[in-house]
Design a protein around this motif. Sequence first.
Motif, PDB file in Angstrom:
ATOM      1  N   ASN A  62      20.651  82.351  58.091  1.00 57.75           N
ATOM      2  CA  ASN A  62      20.298  82.890  56.630  1.00 57.75           C
ATOM      3  C   ASN A  62      20.258  81.624  55.780  1.00 57.75           C
ATOM      4  N   GLU A  65      17.799  82.387  52.688  1.00 60.57           N
ATOM      5  CA  GLU A  65      18.512  83.189  51.291  1.00 60.57           C
ATOM      6  C   GLU A  65      19.194  82.351  50.863  1.00 60.57           C
ATOM      7  N   TYR A  66      20.113  81.500  51.456  1.00 60.38           N
ATOM      8  CA  TYR A  66      21.027  80.802  50.673  1.00 60.38           C
ATOM      9  C   TYR A  66      20.471  79.749  49.948  1.00 60.38           C
ATOM     10  N   THR A  69      18.670  80.723  46.774  1.00 54.61           N
ATOM     11  CA  THR A  69      19.660  80.930  45.550  1.00 54.61           C
ATOM     12  C   THR A  69      20.020  79.594  44.809  1.00 54.61           C
ATOM     13  N   GLY A 162      26.308  82.150  41.797  1.00 56.10           N
ATOM     14  CA  GLY A 162      25.499  82.844  42.715  1.00 56.10           C
ATOM     15  C   GLY A 162      25.653  82.121  44.174  1.00 56.10           C
ATOM     16  N   SER A 163      25.752  80.855  44.185  1.00 55.98           N
ATOM     17  CA  SER A 163      25.889  80.163  45.563  1.00 55.98           C
ATOM     18  C   SER A 163      27.355  80.113  45.818  1.00 55.98           C
ATOM     19  N   ASN A 166      27.753  83.350  47.437  1.00 56.70           N
ATOM     20  CA  ASN A 166      27.089  83.293  48.669  1.00 56.70           C
ATOM     21  C   ASN A 166      28.042  82.584  49.909  1.00 56.70           C
ATOM     22  N   LYS A 169      30.559  84.773  51.108  1.00 56.71           N
ATOM     23  CA  LYS A 169      29.778  85.604  52.016  1.00 56.71           C
ATOM     24  C   LYS A 169      29.723  85.233  53.323  1.00 56.71           C
TER      25      LYS A 169
END
Length: 452
Positions: A62, A65-66, A69, A162-163, A166, A169
């Motif tokens: 991903n 995606e990362y 962001t 946000g990072s 993530n 996550k």
Amino acid sequence: MSTTNSLNPYTGDTIQSYKNHTKKETENALIEADKRFHSWRETSFAERKNLMMAAARELEKNKREYGETMTQEMGKPIRQAIAEIEKCAWVCEYYAENAEEHLSDEVIKTDASKSYVSYEPLGVVLAVMPWNYPFWQVFRFAAPALMAGNIAVLKHASNVFGSALNIEKVFERAGFPKNCFTTLLIGSDGVEEVIKNDIVKAVTLTGSGPAGGAVAATAGAEIKKSVLELGGNNALIVFEDCNMEETIATCVQARFQNTGQSCIAGKRLLVQESIAEEFVEKLVIKVRELKSGDPMDEKTFIGTLAREDLAKDLEEQVQKSVKQGAKILIGGKRQNAYFEPTVVGDVTLDMTMFTEETFGPALSVTTFKDEEEAISLSNNSKFGLGVSLFTSNTKKAEKIAYRFDEGAVFINELVKSDPRLPFGGVKESGYGRELSKHGIREFVNRKTIYIA
């Protein structure tokens, strides 16, 4: 409850608003992290390795995606953002494969029947991290910390929440037990209280000198281990016998990647007088070719700075140096958070761009007569993170490496961090080391075992 807004520095738009954790929520997160430590420390290296390799696979899977962001939050060109995620996967793989060896018991022969040093985890470790490499700065701490049996708690820069989430996550998706890695959404004003909490056993910070000083003071008062990776004002020293084309390409990369927002970027170009005119002319041509624009465009190399105030600070440093007698050779203009790729010539050691760290796409140029003057100019800095030497005489460069007051000397290469090598500085660039076996041993108890 207070909130933090995440702004896109390229568009100026609000990306998202985050509810900051309250003191009670922060305290509960630390309690849960401490509970997890007592079971996590009992896991085997094999179990941790499987999970860390899963984290590496998650990052690879991903990375777009990362990376997106990251680009939206702090303006990093998307290709560089994805490359950062890939590097994080590398550091996860490195510690998955090598942590057990790095932390194996060290047998020492004494008058005992057996004596050795064991390396044991400390517990909950707080990481205070900056926005310029939102993933890499965290993973080069988290991968070794978790593999050593510690628990990681992150206080990230407020513009990259946000990072930060993530990253949490990534570890969740990889299957790590809950609370092995926790992100705290708090401001800088909440860091002191977290460090003082008895649950937190150590702290690491990457950031500015003032931030490092504040964290070190609190940790010192609490008698807690700290590691600091602070600013840098690295010199790029170009000798007359260098390979000019290769050196120019490396110097451009060293200064302008990540839009110049790096502690280890080459910021002071020192060129031997005999080749200075030709070298600088060719370098300016290469800088002119750098593509600026939308950070989400695959072709963009220079994005915006992470915030408009940072671009204003850089503009002020350049203008001060010009007033002191320096000359802008290319660039020098700002628009909102964007600052043109800039080269400033005729910079002397008393000017702002020589004495201060510049955090953005602006390179100062100073000439020197001989090796002695080059060493003196390079060491004329309160920082000591790294230096690059460019010459065809690598044996001579290696012989003088010890004379540079730096944490790293790179010959014919830009200063960079590598999981296999220790990373850190001296003087006001901080103390302690990250990466390699030296980094994973920063947050362990080196315990002596003696059997009569």
